[in-house]
Design a protein around this motif. Structure first.
Motif, PDB file in Angstrom:
ATOM      1  N   ILE A 179      46.992  12.595  22.536  1.00 54.71           N
ATOM      2  CA  ILE A 179      47.726  13.701  21.944  1.00 54.71           C
ATOM      3  C   ILE A 179      46.824  14.935  22.324  1.00 54.71           C
ATOM      4  O   ILE A 179      45.701  15.042  22.010  1.00 54.71           O
ATOM      5  CB  ILE A 179      48.054  13.774  20.637  1.00 54.71           C
ATOM      6  N   ALA A 180      47.272  15.783  23.390  1.00 53.82           N
ATOM      7  CA  ALA A 180      46.387  16.900  23.830  1.00 53.82           C
ATOM      8  C   ALA A 180      47.123  18.088  23.206  1.00 53.82           C
ATOM      9  O   ALA A 180      48.393  18.245  22.959  1.00 53.82           O
ATOM     10  CB  ALA A 180      46.536  17.192  25.233  1.00 53.82           C
ATOM     11  N   LEU A 181      46.422  19.032  22.616  1.00 53.98           N
ATOM     12  CA  LEU A 181      46.731  20.076  21.832  1.00 53.98           C
ATOM     13  C   LEU A 181      46.280  21.518  22.193  1.00 53.98           C
ATOM     14  O   LEU A 181      45.076  21.598  22.495  1.00 53.98           O
ATOM     15  CB  LEU A 181      46.685  20.128  20.400  1.00 53.98           C
ATOM     16  N   THR A 182      47.059  22.595  22.196  1.00 53.11           N
ATOM     17  CA  THR A 182      46.636  23.672  22.471  1.00 53.11           C
ATOM     18  C   THR A 182      47.495  24.895  21.929  1.00 53.11           C
ATOM     19  O   THR A 182      48.664  24.453  21.649  1.00 53.11           O
ATOM     20  CB  THR A 182      46.249  24.102  23.940  1.00 53.11           C
ATOM     21  N   ALA A 183      46.817  26.136  21.625  1.00 48.88           N
ATOM     22  CA  ALA A 183      47.456  27.185  20.873  1.00 48.88           C
ATOM     23  C   ALA A 183      48.121  28.363  22.127  1.00 48.88           C
ATOM     24  O   ALA A 183      49.033  29.269  21.691  1.00 48.88           O
ATOM     25  CB  ALA A 183      46.740  27.841  19.849  1.00 48.88           C
ATOM     26  N   THR A 184      47.485  28.078  23.226  1.00 55.97           N
ATOM     27  CA  THR A 184      47.677  29.027  24.160  1.00 55.97           C
ATOM     28  C   THR A 184      47.850  28.580  25.545  1.00 55.97           C
ATOM     29  O   THR A 184      46.985  27.961  26.127  1.00 55.97           O
ATOM     30  CB  THR A 184      46.456  30.166  24.325  1.00 55.97           C
ATOM     31  N   ALA A 185      49.049  28.717  26.150  1.00 53.12           N
ATOM     32  CA  ALA A 185      49.450  28.190  27.445  1.00 53.12           C
ATOM     33  C   ALA A 185      50.506  28.858  27.914  1.00 53.12           C
ATOM     34  O   ALA A 185      51.567  28.670  27.534  1.00 53.12           O
ATOM     35  CB  ALA A 185      49.551  26.747  27.372  1.00 53.12           C
ATOM     36  N   THR A 186      50.378  29.445  29.335  1.00 54.76           N
ATOM     37  CA  THR A 186      51.623  29.943  30.063  1.00 54.76           C
ATOM     38  C   THR A 186      51.946  28.542  30.820  1.00 54.76           C
ATOM     39  O   THR A 186      51.533  27.722  30.698  1.00 54.76           O
ATOM     40  CB  THR A 186      51.095  30.960  31.093  1.00 54.76           C
ATOM     41  N   PRO A 187      53.299  28.617  31.364  1.00 55.83           N
ATOM     42  CA  PRO A 187      53.761  27.682  31.967  1.00 55.83           C
ATOM     43  C   PRO A 187      52.676  27.161  33.145  1.00 55.83           C
ATOM     44  O   PRO A 187      52.680  26.029  33.475  1.00 55.83           O
ATOM     45  CB  PRO A 187      55.188  28.385  32.737  1.00 55.83           C
ATOM     46  N   ALA A 188      51.956  28.041  33.936  1.00 54.90           N
ATOM     47  CA  ALA A 188      51.066  27.564  34.908  1.00 54.90           C
ATOM     48  C   ALA A 188      49.957  26.743  34.145  1.00 54.90           C
ATOM     49  O   ALA A 188      49.479  25.613  34.797  1.00 54.90           O
ATOM     50  CB  ALA A 188      50.490  28.572  35.491  1.00 54.90           C
ATOM     51  N   THR A 189      49.430  27.213  32.794  1.00 51.42           N
ATOM     52  CA  THR A 189      48.479  26.577  32.322  1.00 51.42           C
ATOM     53  C   THR A 189      49.050  25.169  31.712  1.00 51.42           C
ATOM     54  O   THR A 189      48.184  24.170  31.701  1.00 51.42           O
ATOM     55  CB  THR A 189      48.039  27.200  31.004  1.00 51.42           C
TER      56      THR A 189
END
Length: 614
Positions: A179-189
């Protein structure tokens, strides 16, 4: 005499773990679906805002599945606090990192091999060590959680090369869910995370990026330290917060300025030795009301829930960075402020830094795109939240709780002033082969006979004195916005002088209209409510007594105050005034372990408050 803790069902399902271990009665948003996906052995890629409950999405599956959940985190300095917080609710957690001696590492390794750990935290660089991989081969792994997954993306804002090797998790342990998690990602990221971590078969969960409890405010920079002081003294006195500055020098000066004005503030930047940084971070996490003044070296993974404000004295380099940094405010869901002071010099400085940055042209182009998006957020006359969420691909309606909603800015036709300014740049270059910065150009337009204007004989220019319809500050605002719109540029001479762009011609020949933003005269913005927000007057005294008890308890245990209980839980106790352990156990955030450890003491504080009130 208090009664015994209530008997709860055995922990076998995610919902039972949520209630018994963490003290919550229901999942939020997509948590239940994410947890079910991982519990069943599937991979997941989770985009969820800070404060949205990402940690539970891997902690609960690790407690339900057989084996130990391995958490990959870039935050060595915070692993101890994360382990302490889990220990406080009865979860068996440990970490392996460079802060431990040989015996401590051997003890953790043995606990892992013996199946005595629910969660094990590792830094990504440790997984590149074969001995660590061999250790994991010998134990039973329930899942891999990759926290702060945006660090794998070179398009994102916190790129960490060590994250690029994490595709080895799937290659070496193909049957272990990730499970990979992030709070900030645009579609590109988002796309890059999935590609680099080999998460092609993962189910993607994208939550709303909205943090409605945060009030976004951006104001013109005049005297930034005084503006900051006003914010803290009128709206956030006694609150914990973070102030971000671009340089180490600015960090030191701002922290000292706040201390000199009675605000408990600490500096944090990479130039301080590791011991000082650790002490300052510890005080910020463990004490109430500390203001941390920092470069962006501080903050990733900070779990302190009662940060009431995040202030920026310099322009962030990207919307992703800004969103991540402001997201450290109000993790407990209570009203909080994201405040930024922004001016012409910020734009000039950031443009110059991009020109001087290392890397190829593609890298500089990425930096420029990031900056352009940040400038668009600053200059918008529309709702800040709508603009911010649109950057992450999310449509929304005006929020009614940002500065542009509360005190709308005007849009005006700035074509003629723009032509006057651009014409001055053209004449200086064509007639005299000269370039100047914004200040000198504005002096010419205002007809100021400064020593430099006289020395250069710029009183003879046809544009001398033709711009008196605007004040000096209005001209500075206009220059800033022309830079933001790409109608002016910073020359590559390293002096911050201004030059035309390809788009300037259409303004000069009249074929393009220039719309500019006029900041409204700011009334005193309605003060953000602090930790006692919405508490009935008769509950406020008990809330403060509970905070004092919590501070003493946390100090005695050597853990952050929020590890004992968060403000939202104390508010619930103050309002309901439980008289038994059974009643206390129904309050959100009071799990079985905390009920056992702290229940009697909390009821004693509540009881004493009732006696005092009587």
């Amino acid at each position: 005499m208090t009664d015994a803790p209530p008997t709860l069902p055995s922990v076998t399902t995610p919902s039972a773990v949520l209630e018994r271990t963490f003290g919550y009665s229901a999942f939020r948003g997509q948590q239940a679906d994410i947890i079910d996906r991982v519990v069943s052995g599937g991979d997941a890629l989770v985009l969820m805002p800070t404060g949205g409950g990402k940690s539970l999405c891997y902690q609960i599956p690790a407690l339900v599945r057989e084996g130990t959940g391995v958490v990959v985190s870039p935050l060595i300095a915070l692993m101890q606090d994360q382990v302490d917080a889990l220990g406080a609710v009865g979860v068996r957690a440990a970490f392996l990192n460079s802060t431990q001696d040989g015996q401590q590492r051997r003890d953790v390794e043995q606990a892992f091999l013996s199946g005595e750990l629910d969660l094990l935290y590792l830094a990504p660089e440790r997984l590149r060590v074969e001995s660590t991989a061999a250790l994991l081969d010998r134990g039973r792994i329930s899942l891999f959680a990759i926290d702060e997954a945006h660090c794998v993306s070179q398009w994102g804002h916190d790129f960490r090369p060590d994250y690029l090797g994490l595709s080895m998790l799937h290659e070496r342990w193909p049957d272990v869910p990730r499970i990979a998690l992030t709070a900030t990602a645009t579609p590109a990221t988002h796309r890059e995370i999935a590609q680099r971590l080999d998460l092609g078969s993962a189910e993607h969960f994208v939550s709303s990026f909205d943090r409605p409890n945060i009030q976004y405010r951006i104001e013109p920079k005049t005297e930034p330290k005084q503006q900051l002081l006003k914010l803290l003294t009128t709206e956030h006195r006694g609150d914990a917060g973070i102030v971000y500055c671009l340089s180490r020098k600015s960090v030191e000066q701002t922290a000292q300025f706040l201390v000199d004005n009675g605000i408990p503030a600490l500096p944090y930047h990479a130039g301080l030795d590791s011991g000082t940084r650790a002490r300052h971070q510890s005080r910020f996490l463990r004490e109430d009301g500390i203001v941390m003044v920092a470069t962006i070296a501080f903050g990733m993974g900070i779990d302190k829930p009662d940060v009431r404000f995040v202030a920026h004295l310099d322009l962030p380099k990207s919307v992703e960075g800004y969103y991540q940094e402001t997201g450290r405010a109000g993790r407990d869901g209570l009203p909080s402020t994201a405040w930024l002071a922004y001016g012409l010099q910020d734009v000039v400085q950031q443009r110059r830094m991009i020109q001087e940055s290392d890397g190829d042209e593609a890298h500089r182009r990425r930096l420029q795109q990031h900056l352009d998006a940040m400038l668009a957020l600053c200059e918008t006359v529309e709702c800040r939240r709508v603009q911010l969420l649109a950057y992450f691909g999310q449509a929304s309606e005006p929020c009614g709780n940002c500065d542009t909603c509360l005190t709308p800015a005007e849009s005006w036709d700035g074509t003629i002033p723009a032509q006057k300014l651009l014409s001055t740049v053209v004449r200086l270059w064509r007639e005299r082969h000269q370039r100047f910065g914004a200040g000198h150009l504005i002096d010419i337009l205002l007809g100021k006979r400064t020593p430099r204007v006289i020395e250069q004989n710029h009183v003879e220019l046809k544009t001398f004195g033709i711009g008196t319809e605007l004040s000096e500050q209005e001209w500075r605002d206009a220059v800033r916005q022309l830079l933001a719109q790409g109608l002016l540029a910073v020359a590559s001479d390293g002096y911050g002088t201004l030059v035309l762009t390809e788009a300037s011609a259409s303004v000069l020949d009249g074929s393009r209209q220039v719309r500019l933003r006029r900041d409204p005269v700011k009334q005193t913005t309605r003060a953000m409510r602090t930790t006692g927000v919405d508490l009935p007057s008769d509950a406020q005294g008990l809330f403060e007594r509970l905070r004092a008890w919590r501070a003493d308890t946390a100090r005695a245990q050597g853990v952050p105050a929020y590890v004992v209980f968060g403000d939202s839980t104390l508010r619930g106790i103050a309002v309901t005034r439980p008289s038994s352990l059974e009643e206390l156990g129904t309050i959100s955030g009071v799990g079985a372990k905390k009920l056992e450890v702290y229940g009697d003491a909390v009821l004693e504080v509540v009881g004493q408050s009732a006696v005092t009130a009587a």
